[in-house]
Scaffold this active site. Structure first.
Site, PDB file in Angstrom:
ATOM      1  N   GLY A  10       0.827  -1.211   0.000  1.00  0.00           N
ATOM      2  CA  GLY A  10       0.000   0.000   0.000  1.00  0.00           C
ATOM      3  C   GLY A  10       0.855   1.252   0.000  1.00  0.00           C
ATOM      4  O   GLY A  10       1.813   1.360   0.770  1.00  0.00           O
ATOM      5  N   VAL A  81      -3.047  -6.601  -3.982  1.00  0.00           N
ATOM      6  CA  VAL A  81      -2.857  -7.653  -2.974  1.00  0.00           C
ATOM      7  C   VAL A  81      -4.180  -8.396  -2.810  1.00  0.00           C
ATOM      8  O   VAL A  81      -5.229  -7.774  -2.643  1.00  0.00           O
ATOM      9  CB  VAL A  81      -2.450  -7.030  -1.614  1.00  0.00           C
ATOM     10  CG1 VAL A  81      -2.342  -8.098  -0.533  1.00  0.00           C
ATOM     11  CG2 VAL A  81      -1.148  -6.258  -1.754  1.00  0.00           C
ATOM     12  N   GLU A 170     -17.123  17.316   5.777  1.00  0.00           N
ATOM     13  CA  GLU A 170     -16.243  17.934   4.768  1.00  0.00           C
ATOM     14  C   GLU A 170     -16.846  17.797   3.366  1.00  0.00           C
ATOM     15  O   GLU A 170     -16.769  18.713   2.555  1.00  0.00           O
ATOM     16  CB  GLU A 170     -14.847  17.310   4.825  1.00  0.00           C
ATOM     17  CG  GLU A 170     -14.057  17.757   6.058  1.00  0.00           C
ATOM     18  CD  GLU A 170     -12.564  17.496   5.931  1.00  0.00           C
ATOM     19  OE1 GLU A 170     -12.176  16.483   5.327  1.00  0.00           O
ATOM     20  OE2 GLU A 170     -11.779  18.325   6.452  1.00  0.00           O
ATOM     21  N   ASP A 300      -4.492   3.027   8.798  1.00  0.00           N
ATOM     22  CA  ASP A 300      -5.860   2.660   9.180  1.00  0.00           C
ATOM     23  C   ASP A 300      -6.069   1.166   9.379  1.00  0.00           C
ATOM     24  O   ASP A 300      -7.131   0.763   9.869  1.00  0.00           O
ATOM     25  CB  ASP A 300      -6.845   3.177   8.122  1.00  0.00           C
ATOM     26  CG  ASP A 300      -7.110   4.665   8.248  1.00  0.00           C
ATOM     27  OD1 ASP A 300      -6.344   5.344   8.960  1.00  0.00           O
ATOM     28  OD2 ASP A 300      -8.069   5.150   7.631  1.00  0.00           O
TER      29      ASP A 300
HETATM   30  P1  FAD Z   1      -4.767   5.052   2.613  1.00  0.00           P
HETATM   31  O1  FAD Z   1      -4.414   6.479   2.569  1.00  0.00           O
HETATM   32  O2  FAD Z   1      -6.177   4.642   2.505  1.00  0.00           O
HETATM   33  O3  FAD Z   1      -3.904   4.267   1.533  1.00  0.00           O
HETATM   34  C1  FAD Z   1      -4.031   2.903   1.266  1.00  0.00           C
HETATM   35  C2  FAD Z   1      -3.267   2.582  -0.005  1.00  0.00           C
HETATM   36  O4  FAD Z   1      -3.315   1.172  -0.242  1.00  0.00           O
HETATM   37  C3  FAD Z   1      -3.857   3.243  -1.256  1.00  0.00           C
HETATM   38  O5  FAD Z   1      -2.818   3.753  -2.054  1.00  0.00           O
HETATM   39  C4  FAD Z   1      -4.565   2.101  -1.972  1.00  0.00           C
HETATM   40  O6  FAD Z   1      -4.601   2.253  -3.381  1.00  0.00           O
HETATM   41  C5  FAD Z   1      -3.696   0.909  -1.572  1.00  0.00           C
HETATM   42  N1  FAD Z   1      -4.412  -0.356  -1.597  1.00  0.00           N
HETATM   43  C6  FAD Z   1      -5.606  -0.627  -0.987  1.00  0.00           C
HETATM   44  N2  FAD Z   1      -5.946  -1.918  -1.207  1.00  0.00           N
HETATM   45  C7  FAD Z   1      -4.955  -2.456  -1.947  1.00  0.00           C
HETATM   46  C8  FAD Z   1      -4.728  -3.753  -2.462  1.00  0.00           C
HETATM   47  N3  FAD Z   1      -5.592  -4.750  -2.263  1.00  0.00           N
HETATM   48  N4  FAD Z   1      -3.612  -3.977  -3.186  1.00  0.00           N
HETATM   49  C9  FAD Z   1      -2.709  -2.973  -3.400  1.00  0.00           C
HETATM   50  N5  FAD Z   1      -2.871  -1.737  -2.919  1.00  0.00           N
HETATM   51  C10 FAD Z   1      -3.976  -1.477  -2.205  1.00  0.00           C
HETATM   52  N6  FAD Z   1      -6.942  12.364   8.296  1.00  0.00           N
HETATM   53  C11 FAD Z   1      -6.261  13.429   8.772  1.00  0.00           C
HETATM   54  O7  FAD Z   1      -5.314  13.246   9.581  1.00  0.00           O
HETATM   55  N7  FAD Z   1      -6.553  14.706   8.384  1.00  0.00           N
HETATM   56  C12 FAD Z   1      -7.521  14.977   7.479  1.00  0.00           C
HETATM   57  O8  FAD Z   1      -7.767  16.128   7.137  1.00  0.00           O
HETATM   58  C13 FAD Z   1      -8.266  13.876   6.937  1.00  0.00           C
HETATM   59  N8  FAD Z   1      -9.207  14.097   5.994  1.00  0.00           N
HETATM   60  C14 FAD Z   1      -9.867  13.022   5.436  1.00  0.00           C
HETATM   61  C15 FAD Z   1     -10.801  13.272   4.421  1.00  0.00           C
HETATM   62  C16 FAD Z   1     -11.478  12.211   3.843  1.00  0.00           C
HETATM   63  C17 FAD Z   1     -12.477  12.494   2.753  1.00  0.00           C
HETATM   64  C18 FAD Z   1     -11.232  10.880   4.273  1.00  0.00           C
HETATM   65  C19 FAD Z   1     -11.969   9.731   3.629  1.00  0.00           C
HETATM   66  C20 FAD Z   1     -10.306  10.636   5.273  1.00  0.00           C
HETATM   67  C21 FAD Z   1      -9.608  11.693   5.859  1.00  0.00           C
HETATM   68  N9  FAD Z   1      -8.647  11.483   6.861  1.00  0.00           N
HETATM   69  C22 FAD Z   1      -7.937  12.554   7.381  1.00  0.00           C
HETATM   70  C23 FAD Z   1      -8.292  10.122   7.287  1.00  0.00           C
HETATM   71  C24 FAD Z   1      -7.066   9.660   6.465  1.00  0.00           C
HETATM   72  O9  FAD Z   1      -7.283   9.903   5.103  1.00  0.00           O
HETATM   73  C25 FAD Z   1      -6.735   8.189   6.686  1.00  0.00           C
HETATM   74  O10 FAD Z   1      -6.563   7.971   8.062  1.00  0.00           O
HETATM   75  C26 FAD Z   1      -5.458   7.839   5.922  1.00  0.00           C
HETATM   76  O11 FAD Z   1      -5.683   7.924   4.529  1.00  0.00           O
HETATM   77  C27 FAD Z   1      -4.953   6.451   6.278  1.00  0.00           C
HETATM   78  O12 FAD Z   1      -3.750   6.225   5.602  1.00  0.00           O
HETATM   79  P2  FAD Z   1      -3.317   4.764   5.165  1.00  0.00           P
HETATM   80  O13 FAD Z   1      -1.919   4.865   4.668  1.00  0.00           O
HETATM   81  O14 FAD Z   1      -3.614   3.789   6.234  1.00  0.00           O
HETATM   82  O15 FAD Z   1      -4.289   4.362   3.987  1.00  0.00           O
HETATM   83  P1  NAD Z   2     -16.646   8.616  11.775  1.00  0.00           P
HETATM   84  O1  NAD Z   2     -16.723   7.282  12.376  1.00  0.00           O
HETATM   85  O2  NAD Z   2     -15.790   9.639  12.378  1.00  0.00           O
HETATM   86  O3  NAD Z   2     -18.125   9.226  11.650  1.00  0.00           O
HETATM   87  C1  NAD Z   2     -19.186   8.446  11.169  1.00  0.00           C
HETATM   88  C2  NAD Z   2     -20.521   9.082  11.583  1.00  0.00           C
HETATM   89  O4  NAD Z   2     -21.567   8.324  10.962  1.00  0.00           O
HETATM   90  C3  NAD Z   2     -20.769   9.037  13.083  1.00  0.00           C
HETATM   91  O5  NAD Z   2     -21.148  10.321  13.510  1.00  0.00           O
HETATM   92  C4  NAD Z   2     -21.899   8.022  13.250  1.00  0.00           C
HETATM   93  O6  NAD Z   2     -22.780   8.323  14.303  1.00  0.00           O
HETATM   94  C5  NAD Z   2     -22.613   8.136  11.911  1.00  0.00           C
HETATM   95  N1  NAD Z   2     -23.379   6.929  11.544  1.00  0.00           N
HETATM   96  C6  NAD Z   2     -22.998   5.632  11.660  1.00  0.00           C
HETATM   97  N2  NAD Z   2     -23.976   4.813  11.210  1.00  0.00           N
HETATM   98  C7  NAD Z   2     -24.987   5.608  10.790  1.00  0.00           C
HETATM   99  C8  NAD Z   2     -26.258   5.352  10.219  1.00  0.00           C
HETATM  100  N3  NAD Z   2     -26.684   4.116   9.959  1.00  0.00           N
HETATM  101  N4  NAD Z   2     -27.051   6.399   9.916  1.00  0.00           N
HETATM  102  C9  NAD Z   2     -26.638   7.676  10.137  1.00  0.00           C
HETATM  103  N5  NAD Z   2     -25.433   7.969  10.674  1.00  0.00           N
HETATM  104  C10 NAD Z   2     -24.610   6.954  11.001  1.00  0.00           C
HETATM  105  O7  NAD Z   2     -16.206   8.338  10.240  1.00  0.00           O
HETATM  106  P2  NAD Z   2     -15.631   9.284   9.105  1.00  0.00           P
HETATM  107  O8  NAD Z   2     -16.247  10.630   9.142  1.00  0.00           O
HETATM  108  O9  NAD Z   2     -15.743   8.480   7.854  1.00  0.00           O
HETATM  109  O10 NAD Z   2     -14.099   9.438   9.486  1.00  0.00           O
HETATM  110  C11 NAD Z   2     -13.231   8.319   9.419  1.00  0.00           C
HETATM  111  C12 NAD Z   2     -11.896   8.678  10.023  1.00  0.00           C
HETATM  112  O11 NAD Z   2     -11.222   9.638   9.199  1.00  0.00           O
HETATM  113  C13 NAD Z   2     -12.020   9.290  11.406  1.00  0.00           C
HETATM  114  O12 NAD Z   2     -10.983   8.804  12.198  1.00  0.00           O
HETATM  115  C14 NAD Z   2     -11.844  10.762  11.160  1.00  0.00           C
HETATM  116  O13 NAD Z   2     -11.268  11.421  12.286  1.00  0.00           O
HETATM  117  C15 NAD Z   2     -10.898  10.778   9.981  1.00  0.00           C
HETATM  118  N6  NAD Z   2     -11.125  12.003   9.199  1.00  0.00           N
HETATM  119  C16 NAD Z   2     -10.494  13.132   9.625  1.00  0.00           C
HETATM  120  C17 NAD Z   2     -10.709  14.314   8.943  1.00  0.00           C
HETATM  121  C18 NAD Z   2     -10.002  15.575   9.412  1.00  0.00           C
HETATM  122  O14 NAD Z   2      -9.200  15.509  10.326  1.00  0.00           O
HETATM  123  N7  NAD Z   2     -10.268  16.715   8.794  1.00  0.00           N
HETATM  124  C19 NAD Z   2     -11.563  14.354   7.832  1.00  0.00           C
HETATM  125  C20 NAD Z   2     -12.211  13.177   7.450  1.00  0.00           C
HETATM  126  C21 NAD Z   2     -11.980  12.009   8.157  1.00  0.00           C
END
Ligand code: FAD
Ligand code: NAD
Length: 406
Positions: A10, A81, A170, A300
């Site tokens: 990854g 994978v 967001e 994650d």
């Molecule tokens: P990922 O970033 O998910 O990367 C996983 C990698 O593995 C990817 O490149 C994928 O292509 C690859 N992969 C997956 N499956 C396979 C496979 N089977 N074979 C080969 N490769 C594979 N966190 C913050 O701290 N601040 C934020 O502002 C924030 N904003 C977010 C906004 C959104 C919309 C979302 C969804 C999440 C946000 N998060 C934020 C949470 C954060 O993005 C995740 O915690 C973070 O991406 C985790 O990193 P990772 O390296 O575990 O996995």
């Molecule tokens: P989350 O678990 O933080 O929030 C999910 C929300 O969905 C909760 O409030 C929960 O009560 C609600 N929910 C669950 N089941 C439901 C249902 N059946 N119907 C209605 N509501 C329901 O998940 P996320 O927002 O996807 O975030 C995932 C991770 O990524 C978190 O750790 C978060 O901190 C991180 N993240 C961080 C940022 C940032 O720092 N700016 C931005 C995006 C995500």
């Protein structure tokens, strides 16, 4: 003598930062390094909500792995994978197999669907470049379709977001900014469009500073977002969703369901037999799995606990990147029979969530609250710092958010 082989799975925040750390720390003669990723690019998951709403092009979010990893030092394998066999130190890929001496799992997250009926078939989730551009195109297609249909097709221009955690909020912030553009492009009356955020809990952003949550909800409501708090999404169908509040069910007709209600670790890890807690590996202090001395987990796919609250830390990019440093250090120790293992301690510098491009909320450095433009600038500074860490000033100039005011 054969060199040990380190395999990183990854290229998300955890995987790519581990690889970059290893290519700096580990000498050519000490070990081979292999990075496996589905695509030849890394993406910033933290920007995917913008790509999904159509407010930022996905090419800004993805970065060629070749631009940031030294392919002379690291063997890059573009493949998917399928499973891991830790007893035989083997990784099964779609197109072959790999063996390892040391493994780093960084396969990221997937949506937690909680077995909700119809979710897999009818809802979209924001978890990759591919899924984000599908959401953008799907919503845009439905806006285009609206004036090509007979009768009132409100469902085409109703967007429902499940979950008001950080991802849901967001995304709602971005889509609220995008709707006026879509209306203009497709001759849709803006007042007819509905953006509904359904949250099971009593508040959005549970556990976050209440004043900032109120600010966020007010700002989003001003832009037309309807919040349905204390409302559980129970079922998705082709025509819409069924929600439940106080034992009463209601159908909301929509063709645009975005599921942002929680994540779990990549199920490949659980399916490969690793011990998991809600889909994530409860790693040891040094970030190795409970059962295997040669397998580390970053990002994650791992769960770590806050000693004070005894609750898991929410999975974030911030923690994934910090874990990469610890894994790099500990792998170096393992290779050299060292004993100076580092225990992972997250250093949470704050949390900032965007509410569209020019607005945000956040708590940084010892509980300092930020909102509005200053929080939005802080978010861009955090994003830009990451780009510098990953690929230097060149990458910042290519992909960075340099215009702080837009
Ligand atoms: P990922 O970033 O998910 O990367 C996983 C990698 O593995 C990817 O490149 C994928 O292509 C690859 N992969 C997956 N499956 C396979 C496979 N089977 N074979 C080969 N490769 C594979 N966190 C913050 O701290 N601040 C934020 O502002 C924030 N904003 C977010 C906004 C959104 C919309 C979302 C969804 C999440 C946000 N998060 C934020 C949470 C954060 O993005 C995740 O915690 C973070 O991406 C985790 O990193 P990772 O390296 O575990 O996995
Ligand atoms: P989350 O678990 O933080 O929030 C999910 C929300 O969905 C909760 O409030 C929960 O009560 C609600 N929910 C669950 N089941 C439901 C249902 N059946 N119907 C209605 N509501 C329901 O998940 P996320 O927002 O996807 O975030 C995932 C991770 O990524 C978190 O750790 C978060 O901190 C991180 N993240 C961080 C940022 C940032 O720092 N700016 C931005 C995006 C995500």
């Amino acid at each position: 003598m054969n060199k040990p082989n380190i395999v990183v799975l990854g290229a998300g925040y955890g995987g790519i930062m581990t690889t970059i750390k290893l290519q700096k720390l580990i000498g050519d003669n000490e070990a081979d390094i292999t990075l496996v990723n589905k695509h030849d690019y890394h993406y910033q998951t933290t920007w995917l909500h913008e790509n999904a709403a159509g407010t930022l092009h996905h090419d800004r979010t993805r970065i060629s792995i070749n631009d940031v990893v030294d392919f002379k030092r690291v063997n890059f394998v573009q493949d998917t994978v399928e499973s891991i066999d830790p007893s035989n130190k083997k990784v099964v890929l779609e197109d072959g197999e790999l063996t390892y001496d040391y493994l780093v799992i960084g396969l990221g997250f997937e949506s937690a669907t909680f077995g909700i009926e119809g979710l897999q078939e009818h809802a979209f989730s924001i978890n990759s470049i591919n899924s984000a551009r599908l959401i953008r195109d799907h919503i845009e297609y439905n806006f285009a379709q609206y004036n090509n249909e007979e009768g009132d097709r409100q469902d085409l221009i109703t967007i429902v977001v499940g979950g008001a955690g950080f991802t849901g909020i967001e995304f709602v912030g971005e889509i609220a900014n995008r709707v006026p553009e879509l209306c203009q492009e497709y001759d849709v009356e803006a007042s007819k469009v509905r953006v509904i955020n359904v949250e099971a809990g009593p508040t959005a952003l549970a556990g976050f500073d209440e004043e900032l949550v109120e600010y966020a909800m007010n700002r989003l409501e001003e832009k037309g977002v309807e919040f349905r708090l204390g409302t559980m999404l129970k079922k998705c169908t082709e025509d819409g969703i069924i929600v439940e509040k106080d034992d009463e069910q209601e159908e909301i007709k929509t063709r645009n369901i975005i599921w942002a209600a929680g994540v779990r670790g990549n199920s490949i890890v659980e399916d490969s037999g690793f011990e998991v807690s809600r889909g994530r590996v409860p790693v040891r202090d040094d970030l190795r799995t409970p059962d295997y001395d040669d397998v580390f987990v970053v990002g994650d796919c791992a769960v770590i606990f806050n000693e004070e609250t005894e609750r898991p830390y929410p999975p974030t990019a911030q923690i994934a990147m910090q874990m990469a440093d610890t894994v790099g250090h500990n792998l170096k120790q393992l290779l050299n029979d060292g004993e100076d293992f580092e225990s992972f301690k997250p250093d949470i510098k704050g949390t900032v969530a965007s509410l569209g491009h020019t607005d945000a909320i956040g708590v940084v450095f010892d509980e300092k609250k930020l909102y509005g433009r200053s929080a939005s600038i802080m978010k861009k500074v955090i994003d830009n710092r990451y780009l510098v860490k990953l690929g230097g000033v060149g990458l910042l100039l290519k992909k960075g958010k340099l215009d702080m005011y837009h």
